[in-house]
Design an enzyme around this catalytic site. Structure first.
Site, short mmCIF file in Angstrom:
data_model
loop_
_atom_site.label_atom_id
_atom_site.label_comp_id
_atom_site.label_asym_id
_atom_site.label_seq_id
_atom_site.Cartn_x
_atom_site.Cartn_y
_atom_site.Cartn_z
N LYS A 1 -1.19 46.40 56.67
CA LYS A 1 -0.61 45.65 57.78
C LYS A 1 -1.64 44.61 58.20
O LYS A 1 -2.62 44.91 58.87
CB LYS A 1 -0.27 46.57 58.94
CG LYS A 1 0.47 45.86 60.08
CD LYS A 1 0.82 46.83 61.19
CE LYS A 1 1.68 46.16 62.25
NZ LYS A 1 1.03 44.98 62.86
N GLU B 1 2.30 36.96 56.17
CA GLU B 1 1.39 36.81 57.29
C GLU B 1 0.41 35.67 57.03
O GLU B 1 -0.19 35.59 55.96
CB GLU B 1 0.61 38.12 57.49
CG GLU B 1 0.15 38.36 58.88
CD GLU B 1 1.25 38.96 59.77
OE1 GLU B 1 0.96 39.19 60.95
OE2 GLU B 1 2.38 39.19 59.28
N CYS C 1 -30.63 29.82 86.80
CA CYS C 1 -30.87 29.81 85.35
C CYS C 1 -32.04 30.71 85.01
O CYS C 1 -33.11 30.61 85.62
CB CYS C 1 -31.15 28.38 84.89
SG CYS C 1 -31.57 28.27 83.13
N SER D 1 10.81 43.76 64.64
CA SER D 1 9.51 44.42 64.64
C SER D 1 9.64 45.85 64.15
O SER D 1 10.74 46.39 64.05
CB SER D 1 8.91 44.40 66.05
OG SER D 1 9.79 45.05 66.95
N LEU D 2 8.51 46.46 63.86
CA LEU D 2 8.49 47.84 63.38
C LEU D 2 8.09 48.79 64.51
O LEU D 2 7.35 48.43 65.41
CB LEU D 2 7.48 48.00 62.24
CG LEU D 2 7.84 47.36 60.90
CD1 LEU D 2 6.70 47.57 59.93
CD2 LEU D 2 9.12 47.95 60.34
N ASP E 1 -3.35 41.52 60.10
CA ASP E 1 -3.38 41.13 61.51
C ASP E 1 -3.40 39.62 61.62
O ASP E 1 -4.45 39.00 61.78
CB ASP E 1 -4.61 41.75 62.18
CG ASP E 1 -4.51 41.69 63.70
OD1 ASP E 1 -3.40 41.47 64.21
OD2 ASP E 1 -5.54 41.87 64.37
N CYS F 1 -33.92 21.78 81.16
CA CYS F 1 -33.88 23.19 80.78
C CYS F 1 -34.16 23.29 79.27
O CYS F 1 -33.37 22.80 78.45
CB CYS F 1 -32.50 23.76 81.11
SG CYS F 1 -32.33 25.52 80.79
N ARG G 1 7.74 33.68 63.40
CA ARG G 1 8.64 34.75 63.82
C ARG G 1 9.31 34.42 65.15
O ARG G 1 10.49 34.67 65.35
CB ARG G 1 7.88 36.07 63.95
CG ARG G 1 8.78 37.23 64.40
CD ARG G 1 7.98 38.51 64.61
NE ARG G 1 8.88 39.58 65.03
CZ ARG G 1 9.21 39.83 66.30
NH1 ARG G 1 8.70 39.08 67.26
NH2 ARG G 1 10.03 40.81 66.60
N GLU H 1 1.57 49.72 52.12
CA GLU H 1 0.91 48.43 52.02
C GLU H 1 0.10 48.16 53.28
O GLU H 1 0.28 48.79 54.31
CB GLU H 1 1.94 47.32 51.80
CG GLU H 1 3.03 47.27 52.85
CD GLU H 1 4.20 46.40 52.44
OE1 GLU H 1 4.36 45.33 53.05
OE2 GLU H 1 4.96 46.79 51.53
N LYS I 1 -0.90 52.42 62.90
CA LYS I 1 -2.00 51.58 63.38
C LYS I 1 -3.32 52.34 63.34
O LYS I 1 -3.42 53.47 63.82
CB LYS I 1 -1.71 51.12 64.82
CG LYS I 1 -0.40 50.36 65.01
CD LYS I 1 -0.44 49.01 64.33
CE LYS I 1 -1.33 48.04 65.06
NZ LYS I 1 -0.74 47.59 66.34
N TYR J 1 7.50 40.25 51.74
CA TYR J 1 8.92 40.59 51.83
C TYR J 1 9.74 39.47 51.22
O TYR J 1 9.60 38.31 51.60
CB TYR J 1 9.33 40.83 53.28
CG TYR J 1 10.59 41.65 53.42
CD1 TYR J 1 10.54 43.03 53.24
CD2 TYR J 1 11.81 41.07 53.71
CE1 TYR J 1 11.69 43.80 53.36
CE2 TYR J 1 12.96 41.83 53.84
CZ TYR J 1 12.90 43.20 53.66
OH TYR J 1 14.03 43.96 53.77
N GLN K 1 -15.60 19.39 40.72
CA GLN K 1 -15.70 17.95 40.50
C GLN K 1 -14.51 17.43 39.70
O GLN K 1 -13.95 16.38 40.02
CB GLN K 1 -17.00 17.62 39.76
CG GLN K 1 -17.22 16.12 39.55
CD GLN K 1 -18.53 15.82 38.85
OE1 GLN K 1 -19.20 16.73 38.36
NE2 GLN K 1 -18.90 14.55 38.80
N CYS L 1 -35.00 28.01 83.60
CA CYS L 1 -35.60 26.95 84.43
C CYS L 1 -35.44 27.18 85.91
O CYS L 1 -36.01 26.43 86.73
CB CYS L 1 -35.02 25.59 84.05
SG CYS L 1 -33.28 25.36 84.52
N PHE M 1 -11.56 18.77 39.56
CA PHE M 1 -10.40 18.85 40.47
C PHE M 1 -10.38 17.64 41.40
O PHE M 1 -9.35 17.00 41.60
CB PHE M 1 -10.47 20.15 41.26
CG PHE M 1 -9.27 20.40 42.14
CD1 PHE M 1 -8.23 21.22 41.71
CD2 PHE M 1 -9.17 19.82 43.40
CE1 PHE M 1 -7.12 21.45 42.52
CE2 PHE M 1 -8.08 20.04 44.22
CZ PHE M 1 -7.05 20.86 43.77
N ASP M 2 -11.54 17.33 41.98
CA ASP M 2 -11.61 16.22 42.92
C ASP M 2 -11.28 14.89 42.25
O ASP M 2 -10.61 14.03 42.83
CB ASP M 2 -13.00 16.15 43.53
CG ASP M 2 -13.26 17.28 44.52
OD1 ASP M 2 -12.27 17.89 44.97
OD2 ASP M 2 -14.43 17.56 44.82
#
Length: 706
Positions: free
Chosen positions: A113, A172, A405, A80-81, A115, A429, A134, A111, A311, A225, A32, A408, A34-35
């Site tokens: 990775k 990421e 269906c 890329s790696l 996704d 339905c 990227r 570290e 991976k 990085y 509150q 129905c 903050f708002d």
């Protein structure tokens, strides 16, 4: 303290509170408080547009400006790696590093990775100036406006922390599991295809043309990085620890190791523990920690020799398919579900998995009683990924998708270009009827919060409601059927009555038109202004609305062509629901007969003001696309190159913002109807809270990964 000083003070304080909340997870003030600070800053910025700052905390909410992403060339390539999936490859990489360094001792930084979607952030004098994806590794899309809405990315760094004047930090962009699950629930509600995994969802979100969508979806970011001419840290991990002290969100799961066994231990730990993380990960990144040693090792044609990605393997089990059942969604979409023998998978018991649609089933050539391989997509959603045909019974029959269906009995339909079958009996339905009513009463629709799914089911079974319009016929005496629910019955009736004041945009959303979500409903309502114009619109007129494609347009037309839906809408009109948007007072007809296309970013008024208010108030008509009928283009900064090219080809005049305002005789001193305010599109000022000489370090190798 002057208002200008107060603006600067509030910006500083809100940046600090954002950092504490989203980066450190240690807020020191309430939501509150903050708002209140945010609202005060919004009001002050609206009074002082000359103090506009693209990195103000109020920019976090985003805008609905439609733009084409500009391609930006990376100063340092984002390569890329090389990937590996087993410990033998990790050992081979480790030994190659040792050989390349001629036996010199080295440390490896381990570290996570993540996704997500790789991003490059550029800071000058402590301020975010550019965010680029990227792309192809050489150049990417400028998504700065969207990235500014991600609250864990600092817009301004606190002075005096020792950061370089110019530097780049990469990482990421991710969608946390909580945001992902919420988003897919919302998509399923409107009959849209759910995102397959958080990475796809994050990527699609970050590329949205509407930064308000980005702000609403709750993206997060981890940085991994640091680079730049003024960055002088030989240690990769040490540099990131410095970046953490500047206010960046850096993973806590990083560790320096020396031996191969320590690397294996790190991999084994996170292969299990990653399931407890709030975001998706798909492996481990191993980097030689010393920048000097990185330079000595160099690169192959495609990737650095000093780093590799391990991976994780998705856990997979084999189980027997018992049967396929079919679910009917609110919009009639039919979802096949595989019911299987229960198995343990990634820590939970699994016995059901979605099969998506008929094409998905055919892609595996599924037969009755097959033994199927199951994985958890993104470690959350069970999915079938293969079939063990060697275990298939000789007399097993292929799975045939249903044609009617399951509830129905209505013959199913499948539109050209769509993968999903659906039941067209939307008014007869039961799962669709109840689902549509539940959608209608939802908070973002009519907000009848005294009702819920169980109550709707009860009312339906008792015959009190058969469609959304029936809600407005309910009486407290009908609901108080047990004699002891008088108070709750009255609360329900009062809430239904109060819903008659819900704005037209939300009424359109509440109707439950297939593929029309909250944002599309707003676009339609603002364009057509009232329900009569909307329900009589043609496919061509609907697709003229920016953001509305042909599939959505066909769905809208089909909805209103159904006599049962037209009857329901007529009843809702009669009950007094808001079926139009309040029209603005017309000021003159100086633009009468003019068709105007608005493009670019404006400084004196918001794009939305021009598109939805000013042009119309002066008698003109806005169009989203350039054609021979276009009178002129109202062009701000950064006008899309394709629009400019088309305008030049057709000989369409380009009118600047100042020329346009002079043309219509707009008086800046009369009212504030067109002035840039907190509801702007282009430069919004709205937002609310949370919510490495050889032996001497000279900075990291000028390259980034993923």
């Amino acid at each position: 303290m002057t208002e200008q000083e107060r603006i600067l003070y509030l910006r500083e304080q809100l940046h600090e509170h954002n950092r504490r909340y989203y980066v450190e997870n240690s807020p020191i003030i309430s939501d509150q408080e903050f708002d209140l600070m945010m609202h005060e800053l919004q009001d002050l910025e609206a009074k002082h547009p000359e103090l506009y700052d693209p990195n103000s905390p109020t920019m976090r909410v985003g805008s609905d400006i439609t733009k084409e992403f500009k391609q930006v060339r990376h100063r340092y390539p984002m390569l890329s790696l090389a990937n590996t999936y087993n410990e033998q490859d990790v050992e081979e990489w480790y030994n190659q590093v040792k050989k390349g360094l001629e036996g010199e001792d080295f440390e490896v930084c381990c570290e996570m990775k993540y996704d997500g979607l790789s991003i490059s952030l550029t800071y000058e004098d402590g301020r975010l100036v550019q965010a680029v994806t990227r792309g192809d590794g050489v150049q990417g899309d400028d998504v700065t406006t969207n990235v500014r809405t991600i609250r864990s990315i600092p817009l301004i760094l606190q002075p005096g922390l020792g950061y370089p004047r110019n530097f780049e930090i990469r990482g990421e962009i991710l969608m946390p599991w909580s945001s992902f699950n919420r988003l897919n629930e919302e998509r399923e509600e409107i009959g849209a295809q759910p995102f397959a995994n958080p990475r796809n969802a994050a990527s699609g979100t970050l590329k949205s043309q509407d930064s308000r969508v980005v702000a609403e979806r709750g993206l997060d970011a981890y940085l991994y990085y640091l680079l730049g001419d003024e960055v002088h840290y030989d240690g990769h991990l040490e540099g990131l620890e410095e970046a953490r002290s500047w206010g960046f969100k850096i993973s806590e799961g990083m560790r320096k190791v020396r031996t191969l066994q320590e690397i294996y231990d790190f991999i084994d730990y996170w292969d299990k523990e990653r399931r407890n993380l709030p975001v998706a990960t798909d492996g481990i990144v191993l980097k030689v920690n010393s920048a000097r040693q990185q330079r000595n090792l160099g690169f192959t044609a495609k990737s650095p020799r000093w780093a590799i990605a391990y991976k994780f393997k998705a856990e997979r089990v084999c189980t027997r398919l018992q049967e396929i059942t079919y679910q009917v969604g609110r919009t009639g979409a039919i979802t096949p579900v595989a019911n299987m023998d229960t198995v343990q998978l990634s820590g939970t018991k699994v016995h059901r998995a979605t099969l998506n649609n008929e094409d998905f089933i055919k892609s595996f050539n599924l037969h009755e009683g097959d033994y199927v391989y199951v994985e958890k997509g993104g470690e959350i959603i069970p999915k079938i990924v293969g079939v063990d045909e060697s275990k298939r019974a000789a007399d097993a029959k292929p799975i045939e998708f249903i044609t009617t269906c399951p509830v129905c009995g209505t013959p199913l339909r499948r539109r050209e270009g769509e993968a999903v079958h659906y039941c067209p009996n939307d008014s007869g339905c039961p799962p669709q009827i109840k689902g549509r009513i539940e959608h209608f009463i939802a908070r973002k629709a009519m907000n009848i919060d005294s009702l819920g799914a169980e109550t709707v089911d009860t009312y339906y079974e008792r015959g009190l409601i058969k469609n959304i319009a029936d809600l407005y016929e309910l009486k407290a005496s009908q609901l108080n059927y047990e004699g002891n629910r008088e108070k709750s019955a009255k609360k329900v009736v009062d809430a239904i009555e109060a819903s008659k004041q819900v704005p037209f945009e939300r009424v359109v959303f509440a109707l439950g038109i297939r593929m029309v979500g909250e944002t599309t409903a707003k676009l339609l309502a603002r364009h057509f202004k009232n329900i009569e114009a909307l329900r009589n619109a043609t496919v061509e007129e609907l697709t003229d609305v920016e953001g509305v494609g042909e599939i959505i347009a066909v769905n809208v037309v089909e909805y209103f062509q159904d006599e049962r839906n037209r009857e329901i809408v007529d009843r809702l009109i009669g009950y007094g629901l808001q079926m139009s948007i309040k029209e603005e007072t017309k000021k003159s007809n100086i633009l009468e007969g003019k068709i105007i296309v608005v493009s670019g970013v404006f400084s004196k008024h918001g794009r939305k003001d021009y598109e939805e208010r000013i042009i119309e108030q002066y008698g003109g008509k806005r169009s989203s696309s350039i054609s021979n009928k276009t009178s002129f283009i109202l062009a701000g900064d950064n006008m899309g190159p394709s629009k400019l090219q088309k305008a030049e080809k057709l000989g369409i005049p380009i009118v600047s913002e100042d020329e346009f305002l002079e043309m219509i005789g707009f008086d800046e001193n009369v009212g504030n109807e067109g002035r840039k305010t907190k509801d702007d599109n282009d430069n919004p000022s709205t937002g609310s809270g949370k919510g490495p000489d050889e032996d001497k370090p000279q900075g990291p190798v000028q390259l980034s990964l993923f």
